[in-house]
Structure formats: structure tokens, C-alpha cells
Motif scaffolding. Structure first.
Motif, PDB file in Angstrom:
ATOM      1  N   TYR A   1       1.206   5.071  -0.099  1.00 34.64           N
ATOM      2  CA  TYR A   1       0.361   6.228   0.214  1.00 34.64           C
ATOM      3  C   TYR A   1       1.052   7.543  -0.161  1.00 34.64           C
ATOM      4  O   TYR A   1       2.219   7.778   0.179  1.00 34.64           O
ATOM      5  CB  TYR A   1      -0.005   6.257   1.698  1.00 34.64           C
ATOM      6  CG  TYR A   1      -0.968   7.371   2.026  1.00 34.64           C
ATOM      7  CD1 TYR A   1      -2.329   7.231   1.773  1.00 34.64           C
ATOM      8  CD2 TYR A   1      -0.512   8.584   2.548  1.00 34.64           C
ATOM      9  CE1 TYR A   1      -3.213   8.264   2.031  1.00 34.64           C
ATOM     10  CE2 TYR A   1      -1.392   9.620   2.818  1.00 34.64           C
ATOM     11  CZ  TYR A   1      -2.743   9.459   2.557  1.00 34.64           C
ATOM     12  OH  TYR A   1      -3.615  10.488   2.810  1.00 34.64           O
TER      13      TYR A   1
ATOM     14  N   TRP B   1      -2.496   4.944  -3.375  1.00 38.66           N
ATOM     15  CA  TRP B   1      -3.689   5.576  -2.809  1.00 38.66           C
ATOM     16  C   TRP B   1      -3.265   6.886  -2.168  1.00 38.66           C
ATOM     17  O   TRP B   1      -2.132   7.066  -1.744  1.00 38.66           O
ATOM     18  CB  TRP B   1      -4.411   4.657  -1.837  1.00 38.66           C
ATOM     19  CG  TRP B   1      -3.620   4.201  -0.631  1.00 38.66           C
ATOM     20  CD1 TRP B   1      -2.404   3.575  -0.609  1.00 38.66           C
ATOM     21  CD2 TRP B   1      -4.024   4.306   0.738  1.00 38.66           C
ATOM     22  NE1 TRP B   1      -2.026   3.284   0.681  1.00 38.66           N
ATOM     23  CE2 TRP B   1      -3.010   3.712   1.529  1.00 38.66           C
ATOM     24  CE3 TRP B   1      -5.155   4.817   1.372  1.00 38.66           C
ATOM     25  CZ2 TRP B   1      -3.069   3.641   2.926  1.00 38.66           C
ATOM     26  CZ3 TRP B   1      -5.235   4.740   2.771  1.00 38.66           C
ATOM     27  CH2 TRP B   1      -4.204   4.162   3.521  1.00 38.66           C
TER      28      TRP B   1
ATOM     29  N   LEU C   1       0.860  -1.185   0.000  1.00 37.39           N
ATOM     30  CA  LEU C   1       0.000   0.000   0.000  1.00 37.39           C
ATOM     31  C   LEU C   1       0.894   1.233   0.000  1.00 37.39           C
ATOM     32  O   LEU C   1       1.552   1.551   0.994  1.00 37.39           O
ATOM     33  CB  LEU C   1      -0.908  -0.007   1.235  1.00 37.39           C
ATOM     34  CG  LEU C   1      -2.017  -1.058   1.205  1.00 37.39           C
ATOM     35  CD1 LEU C   1      -2.408  -1.471   2.611  1.00 37.39           C
ATOM     36  CD2 LEU C   1      -3.217  -0.518   0.456  1.00 37.39           C
TER      37      LEU C   1
ATOM     38  N   THR D   1      -0.651  -1.047  -4.616  1.00 37.18           N
ATOM     39  CA  THR D   1      -1.800  -0.144  -4.653  1.00 37.18           C
ATOM     40  C   THR D   1      -1.324   1.263  -4.357  1.00 37.18           C
ATOM     41  O   THR D   1      -0.729   1.512  -3.308  1.00 37.18           O
ATOM     42  CB  THR D   1      -2.858  -0.542  -3.613  1.00 37.18           C
ATOM     43  OG1 THR D   1      -3.337  -1.862  -3.890  1.00 37.18           O
ATOM     44  CG2 THR D   1      -4.031   0.433  -3.622  1.00 37.18           C
TER      45      THR D   1
ATOM     46  N   ALA E   1      -6.290  -4.331  -1.921  1.00 35.56           N
ATOM     47  CA  ALA E   1      -4.856  -4.416  -2.153  1.00 35.56           C
ATOM     48  C   ALA E   1      -4.423  -5.846  -2.462  1.00 35.56           C
ATOM     49  O   ALA E   1      -3.527  -6.078  -3.279  1.00 35.56           O
ATOM     50  CB  ALA E   1      -4.096  -3.877  -0.943  1.00 35.56           C
TER      51      ALA E   1
END
Length: 554
Positions: free
Chosen positions: A144, A232, A142, A230, A500
Motif C-alpha cells: 500500500y 494499491w 498487498l 499487488t 491479490a
């Protein structure tokens, strides 16, 4: 990020974080060391999660001002990765706004700065259950990206601590800093033929590409899967995700996208970007300098002079330059480059209660006579010629229970903060080649300040990160407040983790979430009891569409 910048650039009074540092480490459980392509890094273990702070993924940008980043030079020995790295120079604000921000900061106990400011700002942070994955499936990643538009912000904050998310989902969480404002988006290519500046309008985005390449090349050593990344982000971070979707250099480096209250339908055209750059150079007294000498003069200036000149604009943006960014991300359609990548798009129900109301408390006590003028002042450019009195009359008919302030914030949200998400979702749905797209709406009302902020901009961040206790100014400070909100945080973080892992957000914590299409417009509403609804706020959406939304600054 500085307290005043939190308030000015989209976090407002809604972004009320804990003043406690999440990184007051207890005694280390072990001393993990991981080998990266540049050298060994030593992290720290807390609550069973190994964390590495301030890992450099790129070289000091001072040596390459307004030029694409390059990887960090290898080092010898073991580098400690236990404290925040530096963050990018921030776009400053004037004295009046500083005083206004200071009042709100003291009222809501916002945190102090985290990390020094310098041009050596290309750092990222990693949380992992354990670096070693020998004999086991690698974990989803993930990645960010912080908000603050393209002007300010940092991930060096307690709110973005990845400990709980990594532990909950057996996942690897990465957060990243990059160049901002003029340092990242000064488009010089039309004003000089210096080839070093060919990509200068997008170097802040190329920083993120370099960080994603670092993930591709290194994340397996931290237990992560480079084929399940992913990206995000919230607010400006979501806009950066949309921009990456149209950048050839980023293609293949990510595999799912989630955009939270941040869209980038169009980027800055060359003409507007050049006008901003010219104003920047005028401020520095360099506008008449021959192009052949410009780089020498820019390289010699102190960082403070560049920060001051960056204030000539509050809308530094990526540039459609024909190279790094060859086209608009979502105009006239969804970029074919990433149309096959799954995407989640979401907004909060009351975006502008924090974005605008956080710095203008008088907006919470408007009279009916004052609402049209307040709309003109705050969102007039988004109304597209629609009479604000007509807007008020429509809302009073739809929502007779609304107060004047309720109507103002609802309309301001519908015209200013929501249309970009609607356009991106529609253009994904219109593409026959598009992969799955899901849409959500954050409805959960914050109890803070008597509930006057509703579901404001940034509210979904602590829920997805499962960090409710670190955001008392959004969630409430008592144990009861956190306990009440925790079931929703469980559902939201589990949904993010399912996405994810598999590319599909559906999981046992939520009702079945259908993909978005133009006939039903299915939307997952996050509230005490998550639900799927068809075309929420349809009247507002259709009215705002008549204004023909135009991306600010483009």
C-alpha cells in the motif's frame, strides 16, 4: 501525517480517523524475529497477526539529497521493529490554512502526528499471519502506497493498520513511506551537469522501486509470495501506482494494480519541472551558483530551509526525464510496459465534498446564483472553456432534485476528480495487448455530519482495509454505524483479497464483475447492495470529456 496536512492534501473533513492509536499493544503473544538481507528484525504479535513497524529499506537520504536511494547498510544483532519509523518532510501550509485546518480538526477529532519527520524516512511496515510458511503456499502481498499527492502524507496512521486484512485473507500487508515534495521530485538535471542529479526529478518514485525490491528479496521470509505483489494506493498513492507502471526499474516487481481516486495520466515535462526547481533555488539564493558547487551548498543546508523553499510549489510531481520515467504513464496510450498487468480503477461518487467542501463549509449552502462563480473559482481550470452557467443548466436538467450545492459538488467531481480515471480505463480498453481492467464507483453515503459528505474522497480506504471502527469520522462512531457498514466492508475487502490472490476480483461476495470495455463500460458500484451497472453518470462523463482534461501541474 500532520492534522493540517491531512486536510490540505486530499483527506479533508472526510478523513476523520479515530484519535485512538491502533498500536497500543497488549502483552506480546510472542517475540517473532525474521532475518532480512540487512539483518534480523524483531516484531510484535497482536490479535494473532505478527507486525513489524519501521523496517528500514533504504539508507538515510540526508547523505544523498536529491539522489537515488541506496539500500540500508546491514546491522548486527536484532533490530526492534515495534514503533513507527520516521516519515518524510512534509509540504507546509500558510497560517490562514493552518487556522482553518485546526477548526476542522477539533470539530472532527482528527488524530495527532505519528512518527518523527526526518530525511531518514525510508521505512516500511509488515503485517503477516506468521513469518514461517515452510511446507505451505506463500501468501499474496498487498503493498500500500499513501496519498497526500506527492507533497505530504504517511502510512504511519491507524487507518492503514493491516491486521484485519492480513487475518481475513491469509495475506501479507506492506505499507511504505518515501520522499515527498522537493525532497523527492526536485528536477536539477537541466540546471547542472552533476551526474548525481540525473534522476533527481524522480527519486521519490525510485524510493518506491527500492521498497519493491526489498519486498522481492525479503517478503518470503515473512511468509509472502514475491510473485504475487499487488500495488494499491489512494489519491496520490493511486497516482504513484500509475507512475510505477511506466517506470522500467519497476517492471516485474508487481503483478496487479489497484488505483483508488488517484490517477497520473501525464507527468511533469522537463520545462515545467525545471521552472519549479529554479523557483526553489531562487528561494534559497542558489540560482546563480555555478553547477559545480551546487551539490555542496544543497547538502549543507538545514532541513528547515529546504522545507521552506519547497513551498514555492504545491505541485511537485514525477518528471518525464527520459531515464527513470521515459514517458507519460497514460499518454498518448497506456504504457506498454505494464499493459499486461491486471488493473482496478475506482473513484468515489462525491470526491469533492471532502476535497473542496471540507475546508469551505459555505459551499454547502450555495444559492443558484452563486454556483457558476463557485465552479469558476474552484475548478475553472478543469472546465476547458465550457461556460459554468451551461454546466449548471445541464445538471439541473439531469437532476432536478439536486440543490445548488449538490450541483456544485457533482460538477466539480465530474470535471476535476473523475476524468483521469475514465481516461486511464479507456486507454487500457483501447489497447489490444491490455490485460483485464475493472472499474468501480464508491456510492455508499457516509452518515457523518448529517450525510452532507455523501461518498467523499478517502471513504473507500477503511472499507478495503476492513478498519471501520478506526474511522468513526467517515463511518460513524456508534456500534450500530459500524454494524450497518460491515457487510460492505466484508465484500470490499474480500474482493481486494481475491484480486491479490488470483489477479481477478470476482468472488462470492459480489455479483459478477465484468471487465471494462468501451461499449458497456461495466462498473461495480459499492453500496449497501453492490451492483454492476453500465456507464453510470454517462451524461456527466460525456460533458466532462468535452473539456479535454489536463493533469494538474503538467
Amino acid at each position: 501525517m500532520r492534522r493540517r496536512e491531512l486536510l490540505q492534501h486530499g483527506l479533508g473533513a472526510a478523513a476523520l480517523l479515530s484519535s485512538r492509536s491502533v498500536f497500543a499493544w497488549a502483552a506480546a503473544e510472542s517475540v517473532p524475529v525474521v532475518r532480512t538481507t540487512a539483518g534480523d528484525v524483531r516484531g510484535t504479535v497482536r490479535d494473532g497477526i505478527t507486525n513489524f513497524l519501521g523496517i528500514p529499506y533504504g539508507a538515510d537520504t540526508k547523505a544523498r539529497r536529491f539522489q537515488p536511494p541506496v539500500p540500508v547498510s546491514p546491522w548486527k544483532g536484532i533490530r526492534n521493529a515495534t514503533t513507527w519509523g520516521d516519515r518524510s518532510p512534509q509540504l507546509g501550509v500558510g497560517r490562514a490554512r493552518r487556522e482553518e485546518a485546526r477548526t476542522i480538526t477539533e470539530t472532527y477529532h482528527l488524530p495527532s502526528d505519528e512518527g518523527e519527520i526526518s530525511e531518514d524516512c525510508l521505512h516500511l511496515n509488515v503485517w503477516t499471519p506468521s513469518p514461517s510458511r515452510a511446507g505451505h503456499e506463500r501468501r499474496p502481498v498487498l503493498f500500500y502506497i499513501h496519498g497526500g499527492a506527492y507533497n505530504s502524507g504517511t502510512v504511519n496512521a491507524a487507518l492503514y493498520d493491516g491486521t484485519r486484512l492480513a487475518r481475513r485473507g491469509d495475506a501479507v500487508v506492506v505499507t511504505v513511506n518515501h520522499r515527498l515534495n522537493a525532497f523527492g521530485f526536485l528536477y536539477l538535471a537541466e540546471l547542472t551537469d552533476d551526474p548525481a542529479y540525473a534522476d533527481s526529478g524522480n527519486v521519490g518514485m525510485l524510493d518506491l522501486v527500492l521498497a519493491l525490491r526489498w519486498v522481492r528479496d525479503n517478503i518470503a521470509a515473512f511468509g509472502g509470495d514475491p510473485n504475487r505483489v499487488t500495488i494499491w494506493g489512494q489519491s496520490g498513492g493511486g497516482a504513484k501506482c500509475a507512475t510505477l507502471m511506466a517506470m522500467p526499474a519497476a517492471h516485474g516487481l508487481f503483478h496487479r494494480v489497484m488505483s483508488m481516486s488517484g490517477q497520473q495520466v501525464t507527468a511533469a515535462p522537463k520545462k515545467i519541472a525545471t521552472e519549479r526547481t529554479r523557483a526553489f533555488l531562487v528561494k534559497l539564493g542558489l540560482d546563480q551558483l555555478p553547477g559545480s558547487h551546487l551539490r555542496q551548498r544543497l547538502d549543507a543546508l538545514p532541513i528547515e530551509a529546504l522545507e521552506d523553499a519547497a513551498r514555492v510549489s504545491s505541485a511537485w510531481l514525477p518528471v518525464v526525464d527520459g531515464g527513470a520515467l521515459p514517458r507519460d504513464p497514460f499518454a498518448p496510450d497506456a504504457s506498454p510496459l505494464s499493459v499486461n498487468v491486471p488493473m482496478i480503477l475506482g473513484n468515489t461518487h462525491d470526491e469533492t465534498r471532502g476535497l473542496i467542501g471540507g475546508s469551505q463549509p459555505a459551499l454547502f449552502s450555495l444559492t443558484w446564483d452563486e454556483v457558476p462563480a463557485a465552479l469558476t473559482k474552484n475548478v475553472g481550470s478543469f472546465l476547458g472553456g465550457i461556460d459554468p452557467q451551461e454546466v449548471v443548466a445541464k445538471y439541473r436538467g439531469w437532476y432536478p432534485q439536486y440543490s445548488p450545492s449538490d450541483v456544485f459538488f457533482a460538477a466539480a467531481t465530474a470535471f476535476r476528480s473523475w476524468p483521469g480515471q475514465v481516461i486511464e480505463a479507456e486507454r487500457r480498453a483501447q489497447s489490444p495487448a491490455a490485460s483485464r481492467t475493472w472499474v468501480y464507483q464508491m456510492n455508499w453515503p457516509s452518515p457523518v455530519a448529517g450525510g452532507k459528505f455523501g461518498a467523499p474522497h478517502t471513504l473507500d480506504i477503511p472499507f478495503y482495509f476492513d478498519n471501520l471502527a478506526l474511522a468513526p469520522g467517515m463511518i460513524g462512531a456508534s456500534a450500530e454505524d459500524v454494524s450497518h457498514a460491515q457487510p460492505l466492508a466484508d465484500a470490499m475487502s474480500e474482493t481486494l483479497l481475491a484480486y491479490a490472490k488470483t489477479g481477478n476480483p470476482n468472488n462470492p461476495a459480489i455479483p459478477h464483475w465484468p471487465v471494462y470495455d468501451l461499449s458497456k463500460r461495466f462498473t461495480l458500484t459499492w453500496d449497501d447492495k453492490p451492483a454492476v451497472v453500465s456507464d453510470p453518470r454517462v451524461e456527466e462523463r460525456e460533458l466532462a470529456a468535452q473539456a479535454h482534461y489536463r493533469q494538474p501541474g503538467t
